[in-house]
Enzyme design. Structure first.
Site, PDB file in Angstrom:
ATOM      1  N   HIS A   1      -1.969  -4.973  -2.022  1.00 41.64           N
ATOM      2  CA  HIS A   1      -2.691  -3.924  -2.756  1.00 41.64           C
ATOM      3  C   HIS A   1      -3.748  -3.279  -1.853  1.00 41.64           C
ATOM      4  CE1 HIS A   1      -1.611  -6.690  -6.270  1.00 41.64           C
ATOM      5  NE2 HIS A   1      -1.071  -5.541  -6.625  1.00 41.64           N
TER       6      HIS A   1
ATOM      7  N   GLN B   1       5.918  -2.276 -19.596  1.00 36.29           N
ATOM      8  CA  GLN B   1       6.893  -2.567 -18.554  1.00 36.29           C
ATOM      9  C   GLN B   1       7.356  -4.023 -18.553  1.00 36.29           C
ATOM     10  OE1 GLN B   1       4.004  -1.269 -15.440  1.00 36.29           O
ATOM     11  NE2 GLN B   1       4.912  -2.877 -14.207  1.00 36.29           N
TER      12      GLN B   1
HETATM   13  P1  AMP Z   1       1.483  -4.418  -8.995  1.00 40.34           P
HETATM   14  O1  AMP Z   1       0.059  -4.815  -9.165  1.00 40.34           O
HETATM   15  O2  AMP Z   1       2.408  -5.550  -8.696  1.00 40.34           O
HETATM   16  O3  AMP Z   1       1.972  -3.496 -10.089  1.00 40.34           O
HETATM   17  O4  AMP Z   1       1.539  -3.527  -7.666  1.00 40.34           O
HETATM   18  C1  AMP Z   1       0.716  -2.409  -7.500  1.00 40.34           C
HETATM   19  C2  AMP Z   1       1.128  -1.677  -6.244  1.00 40.34           C
HETATM   20  O5  AMP Z   1       0.993  -2.555  -5.124  1.00 40.34           O
HETATM   21  C3  AMP Z   1       2.579  -1.209  -6.274  1.00 40.34           C
HETATM   22  O6  AMP Z   1       2.658   0.092  -5.700  1.00 40.34           O
HETATM   23  C4  AMP Z   1       3.268  -2.236  -5.410  1.00 40.34           C
HETATM   24  O7  AMP Z   1       4.439  -1.753  -4.791  1.00 40.34           O
HETATM   25  C5  AMP Z   1       2.205  -2.527  -4.383  1.00 40.34           C
HETATM   26  N1  AMP Z   1       2.429  -3.829  -3.736  1.00 40.34           N
HETATM   27  C6  AMP Z   1       2.624  -5.031  -4.335  1.00 40.34           C
HETATM   28  N2  AMP Z   1       2.866  -5.979  -3.409  1.00 40.34           N
HETATM   29  C7  AMP Z   1       2.815  -5.367  -2.202  1.00 40.34           C
HETATM   30  C8  AMP Z   1       2.988  -5.804  -0.858  1.00 40.34           C
HETATM   31  N3  AMP Z   1       3.268  -7.074  -0.551  1.00 40.34           N
HETATM   32  N4  AMP Z   1       2.875  -4.891   0.141  1.00 40.34           N
HETATM   33  C9  AMP Z   1       2.606  -3.592  -0.145  1.00 40.34           C
HETATM   34  N5  AMP Z   1       2.430  -3.116  -1.399  1.00 40.34           N
HETATM   35  C10 AMP Z   1       2.539  -3.985  -2.402  1.00 40.34           C
END
Ligand code: AMP
Length: 286
Positions: A36, A60
């Site tokens: 993040h 979701q």
């Molecule tokens: P989430 O909190 O899982 O909904 O993720 C929020 C954002 O962080 C989304 O755009 C994800 O694709 C991105 N994200 C989650 N894990 C990673 C990672 N390991 N590397 C890069 N971006 C990430």
């Protein structure tokens, strides 16, 4: 860092800022990690004001997926965001975001036949709906998404283009642990054994990539090779392994251009996803 907890206050502020500042936005579900934060850095480098949202979006999650156990730690998230100099944290509650009687959903057609969209009923629609609402509330000129959720970012780009939203969607590479495992909020659920085993996902994807680069163009053979490697090294349960066109996410039988190798695998009760784009040299523009 300013923390805003109501939709109304966020809208009032972004309405003012939007006029003369370039707002970069990073939507998240919290329990923040290096992945993040890499998106926040990216947004920072491209905008005047960085807004991060933390919202565990009930729309979701499928009926069989337990939103209640999704990890949360607001204080930890707040501290991390202070450290990376986030300007505004938007942290709405569910009742304010989806008030009683809420009835509008956003659906980007064609995203429910492959990858996670085909397995998590209503998931892609939930993601499109929350992003559309967040975009209207935060009014960013730019939003950053992780390549880790590849299908999600392709869908959001399509939604933005189809509905003429004036927002630049930026994709940021997947941040990984030393052994290659993609950093994820869900990794916390893995026990020691599962955590060790989970490293196979990236290794198997890289193996698939190597096969394609060496000339293999039968997608089925690539899928089988990835499957064999995971099954040989672990007792994980494979939900899917797919080879799709990296632009339109349609299933591919013969690899004749850039593809996405993507998978979802359960380690115990924890479902992990990962993917890599492969552009075989024979299809790279010189
Ligand atoms: P989430 O909190 O899982 O909904 O993720 C929020 C954002 O962080 C989304 O755009 C994800 O694709 C991105 N994200 C989650 N894990 C990673 C990672 N390991 N590397 C890069 N971006 C990430």
């Amino acid at each position: 860092m300013e923390i805003i907890t109501t939709v109304k206050n966020m809208q009032t502020l972004s309405g003012k800022l939007h006029k003369n500042r370039y707002i970069g936005f990073v939507p998240t579900m919290g329990f923040l990690h290096r992945g993040h934060l890499s998106l926040v850095d990216r947004a920072r480098s491209m905008s005047d004001i960085v807004v991060v949202s933390i919202f565990v979006n009930p729309k979701q999650f499928g009926p069989s997926e337990d939103i209640k156990t999704y990890p949360r730690d607001f204080e930890h998230d707040r501290r991390l965001l202070e450290e990376v100099e986030c300007d505004i944290l938007f942290y709405p509650d569910v009742g304010d975001f989806y008030p009683q009687g809420y009835s509008t959903n956003v659906e980007v057609e064609g995203f429910d036949t492959t990858l996670c969209g085909a397995r998590r009923h209503g998931h892609m629609r939930g993601v499109a709906t929350v992003c559309m609402k967040l975009f209207n509330i935060v009014r960013p000129q730019l939003a950053v998404f992780g390549e880790k959720d590849y299908q999600q970012v392709i869908m959001i780009k399509k939604m933005v283009s189809d509905t003429n939203l004036d927002i630049e969607i930026v994709t940021s590479p997947t941040v990984r642990e030393d052994d290659g495992l993609a950093v994820s909020s869900r990794n916390i659920y893995l026990n020691n054994r599962e955590r060790k085993d989970a490293a196979v996902l990236y290794q198997a994807l890289l193996f698939g990539k190597k096969l394609i680069e060496e000339g293999e163009n039968d997608a089925y053979k690539v899928v089988k090779a990835i499957q064999n490697m995971i099954e040989k090294k672990t007792t994980a349960r494979i939900e899917y392994i797919e080879v799709v066109d990296s632009q339109n996410l349609k299933l591919v039988e013969r690899i004749e251009g850039p593809v996405l190798l993507a998978l979802a695998v359960y380690f115990g009760r924890t479902r992990l996803i990962d993917s890599i784009v492969v552009i075989p040299e024979r299809f790279q523009r010189r």
